[in-house]
Design a protein around this motif. Sequence first.
Motif, mmCIF file in Angstrom:
data_model
loop_
_atom_site.group_PDB
_atom_site.id
_atom_site.type_symbol
_atom_site.label_atom_id
_atom_site.label_comp_id
_atom_site.label_asym_id
_atom_site.label_seq_id
_atom_site.Cartn_x
_atom_site.Cartn_y
_atom_site.Cartn_z
ATOM 1 N N LEU A 723 0.837 -1.205 0.000
ATOM 2 C CA LEU A 723 0.000 0.000 0.000
ATOM 3 C C LEU A 723 0.869 1.252 0.000
ATOM 4 O O LEU A 723 0.603 2.223 -0.728
ATOM 5 C CB LEU A 723 -0.926 -0.002 1.223
ATOM 6 C CG LEU A 723 -2.102 -0.996 1.157
ATOM 7 C CD1 LEU A 723 -2.652 -1.276 2.537
ATOM 8 C CD2 LEU A 723 -3.207 -0.455 0.237
ATOM 9 N N ARG A 724 1.933 1.228 0.796
ATOM 10 C CA ARG A 724 2.824 2.385 0.865
ATOM 11 C C ARG A 724 3.548 2.580 -0.472
ATOM 12 O O ARG A 724 3.649 3.698 -0.979
ATOM 13 C CB ARG A 724 3.847 2.201 1.992
ATOM 14 C CG ARG A 724 4.810 3.391 2.139
ATOM 15 C CD ARG A 724 5.882 3.145 3.179
ATOM 16 N NE ARG A 724 5.311 2.960 4.500
ATOM 17 C CZ ARG A 724 5.398 1.833 5.196
ATOM 18 N NH1 ARG A 724 6.033 0.784 4.683
ATOM 19 N NH2 ARG A 724 4.868 1.743 6.391
ATOM 20 N N LYS A 729 -5.058 3.540 -1.589
ATOM 21 C CA LYS A 729 -5.724 3.889 -0.329
ATOM 22 C C LYS A 729 -6.839 2.907 0.028
ATOM 23 O O LYS A 729 -7.565 3.139 0.982
ATOM 24 C CB LYS A 729 -6.313 5.301 -0.423
ATOM 25 C CG LYS A 729 -5.264 6.392 -0.585
ATOM 26 C CD LYS A 729 -4.309 6.423 0.619
ATOM 27 C CE LYS A 729 -3.275 7.529 0.484
ATOM 28 N NZ LYS A 729 -2.295 7.516 1.617
ATOM 29 N N GLU A 730 -6.928 1.840 -0.743
ATOM 30 C CA GLU A 730 -7.946 0.830 -0.452
ATOM 31 C C GLU A 730 -7.294 -0.547 -0.451
ATOM 32 O O GLU A 730 -6.330 -0.803 -1.174
ATOM 33 C CB GLU A 730 -9.070 0.861 -1.495
ATOM 34 C CG GLU A 730 -9.878 2.149 -1.453
ATOM 35 C CD GLU A 730 -11.314 1.924 -1.898
ATOM 36 O OE1 GLU A 730 -11.918 0.912 -1.480
ATOM 37 O OE2 GLU A 730 -11.826 2.750 -2.654
ATOM 38 N N GLY A 755 -5.426 5.115 7.614
ATOM 39 C CA GLY A 755 -6.215 5.805 6.607
ATOM 40 C C GLY A 755 -6.576 4.965 5.407
ATOM 41 O O GLY A 755 -6.967 5.494 4.358
ATOM 42 N N ILE A 756 -6.478 3.653 5.516
ATOM 43 C CA ILE A 756 -6.801 2.742 4.429
ATOM 44 C C ILE A 756 -8.227 2.214 4.610
ATOM 45 O O ILE A 756 -8.585 1.764 5.697
ATOM 46 C CB ILE A 756 -5.816 1.558 4.371
ATOM 47 C CG1 ILE A 756 -4.375 2.057 4.238
ATOM 48 C CG2 ILE A 756 -6.172 0.611 3.232
ATOM 49 C CD1 ILE A 756 -4.078 2.826 2.985
ATOM 50 N N ARG A 757 -9.038 2.316 3.547
ATOM 51 C CA ARG A 757 -10.361 1.692 3.625
ATOM 52 C C ARG A 757 -10.203 0.206 3.344
ATOM 53 O O ARG A 757 -9.700 -0.186 2.289
ATOM 54 C CB ARG A 757 -11.338 2.310 2.620
ATOM 55 C CG ARG A 757 -12.767 1.750 2.803
ATOM 56 C CD ARG A 757 -13.792 2.438 1.943
ATOM 57 N NE ARG A 757 -13.807 1.948 0.572
ATOM 58 C CZ ARG A 757 -14.884 1.983 -0.228
ATOM 59 N NH1 ARG A 757 -16.020 2.489 0.224
ATOM 60 N NH2 ARG A 757 -14.803 1.555 -1.467
#
Length: 799
Positions: A723-724, A729-730, A755-757
């Motif tokens: 993710l990084r 962001k999901e 802050g990740i959905r």
Amino acid sequence: MLVVALDTSTDMLACAVAAWTPGRDGARADVELLASRDHLCRRRANVELVGTVQTALEDAGKHVSDVDAFLVGRGPGSFTGVRIGISTAKGLARGANVALQGASTLDACAWTAWRAGVRGLVGVAGDAMRGEIYPALYAVEDEGPRRLFERERVVKAAAAVEEWADRADRGELQLTGDGLVRYGRLFEEAGLMARALSRELWWPSGEGLLLAAAGTGIGGGVEAGDPALVLPIYTRLSDAEENERKRLGLAQSAASEVTGVADELAGRHLQLRPMGSADVEAAAALDDACFADANHAPWSAQLFLSELSDDVAAPRSWWVAHDNGQIVGLAGGMVVDTDVQILDVAVAPERRREGIARKLLSHVSYDAQMLGCTSASLEVEAGNEGAIALYEALGFERCGLRRGYYGPGADACVMVAQLPLVLPVDAASPEPTAAAARTWPLSAPARTPEERERIAARELVLAIESSCDETAVAVIDADGALLANQVSTQIDFHARFGGVVPEIASRKHVEVMVGVVDAALEEAAASLGLADPIAPSELACVGVTQGPGLVGALVVGVAFAKGFAFAAQKPLVAVNHLEGHLFANKLTTPDLEPPFIFTLVSGGHTMLVHVRAWGDYEVLGETLDDAVGEAFDKVAKALGLGYPGGPIISRLAETGDPKAIDFPRALNSRGDYRFSLSGLKTAVTLYIENEAKAGRALHLPDLAASFEAAVFDVQYKKAKNALRETGAKEYCIGGGVAANPHLRRMMIEKLSRQGIRVTVPPTNACTDNAAMIAVVARERYLRDEFAELDIDADPNMTL
């Protein structure tokens, strides 16, 4: 009547179209051949079969909507070939809502010879591979071939050669059958090939199959066949089942020496499995306790042992029920021609009225059906009203009385039943049952014009999933509303082997596919407030898992779906199973849109994927060895916890300390998105062994929680790094292990703080299911991305 015949039991793809006039008063039906498309087709049957049926119909000047019935070769023959033919035929008949009947492929060979003018003694040697053949002798007369054998069987090719060479009439024997291609030299050396038929007659023909059906009693009844009831002709149980019978008898573990229960089954509550030789002492003790006051003598251990011998004159099926290693019930039968004679049924007195006898008899009768039986018979003491009531509930009827059978004044009530028995309809244990019998074909649904308009507007998509050991069917509409989601599990059939047996999985898909489709169409109608089930003609398209998965399981679903779609005249959509796990997240989060990171954790796959757009997938890393689900199963097996391992370990971990044991975390460096679980699995095994050597009892909750933590920590860290690195962001997850509550909770809590959905699929859409396949099929249907009817299963399909 217009009848289409097809057979893929051998390398010959046999296909013919005929006008069928039922015979009167039991006379043979009249068959007028309209078209034939027989051709050799090695390993391409699933690719060519539906297209061949279509071409044969065109040759006859007909359309699939004109067909009144289908006829399929039931084998014996190639396991995969037989299943492709029967699955396609089931799909054709169910999609067109017409009859399906089956006929013996060996009979079709004999009738093919008859049509060519052959008369006299004919031996059909069907190729069973592995050094074996299906031997069948016929007296071919002017009226047609007459069987000189009771039922299909399989023997070593050399043994069949010796048997036929020893006949007094060997000089009259005319040989045919595809077994001559592989084993002709053996027959030649025995001097039996002198009167072999010409090579082009060695395979069944479509016309031969039609003549076989007309000449063996189907006659005027071809229109009555329910496709759900057509099964392959089995000459034995699967290799896995036969090996299991032997293994249970030969196992050397302490548990099996005492009880016959293998280590991975010991301690499990009320399991059923085949009887092994290590069970005979306990079985005799149980029989003695059950019949201590009866007029007949209970079975001895030696008598049970003789039933399990490899050289018994007729096939046997014996099953035991055990609870925590103690045998609490048994039942067994002997196959004689097409009847299974129930020899013994016993249930511990304190365990009666739990349905154990019913379950045991269902397994015995299931084996019997696989071996060609159509009826069951038994004797019971005339005064045993409890047992008689049980048998009557299963469909047995009293047909006679044997005076003094069990001694002076002790009469035996003779009872018979047609197979399948009347059993509870249970998707979790789907043996064939007369309770599911119905009138076929189904009546056309009664619809008002408004209902027809409403169904058409919903654009219903039916999806089929059969990649492993779950037969699943779902229905979804164009707006994404899930209207039906049916799953028939095979866990009971695989549990005794400690994992999925591909041959059994494939067989079960063939047996239950029609029933699961029926259930889904009924559920979809109920969801729409309709009284009658959805008809195939009311669907918009048919979706099916093309791969990856077990090839024998996949071909069943693909073959059925192609036949179903062609007959219903609907487009076909092919779906990637892995993409299905990804799209399962849209069932809970319809607005899920790329880019995002996706983790797949299942029994067969572990991978981390960057979803850049729908259909644009970058696989960042995969497992180098075991998948996560596979590792859970293996650890559970090492602990003697049974199969499947995931749910068992998850329950144990609820009360365990995840920090109790420091198991290794493999490939945990940043930027490395590969997975490896072999080292962790070895570490767990060594820990178990060391604790045993030290005389310390294992604390299973701590071990389970620590093992889970070692697996899930790596999953979390790799997902966080991906993710990084990608800036997504999901995040979402899929696969059977995604149902694990600890994994779901950890990912949601830890990634949400960054802050990740996080999206997780419904728990019932994590393991293999058709709902996720339906979501993908819907997307492709809306984009007009359809598949051709010559697709085949792709067991190695990648994302």
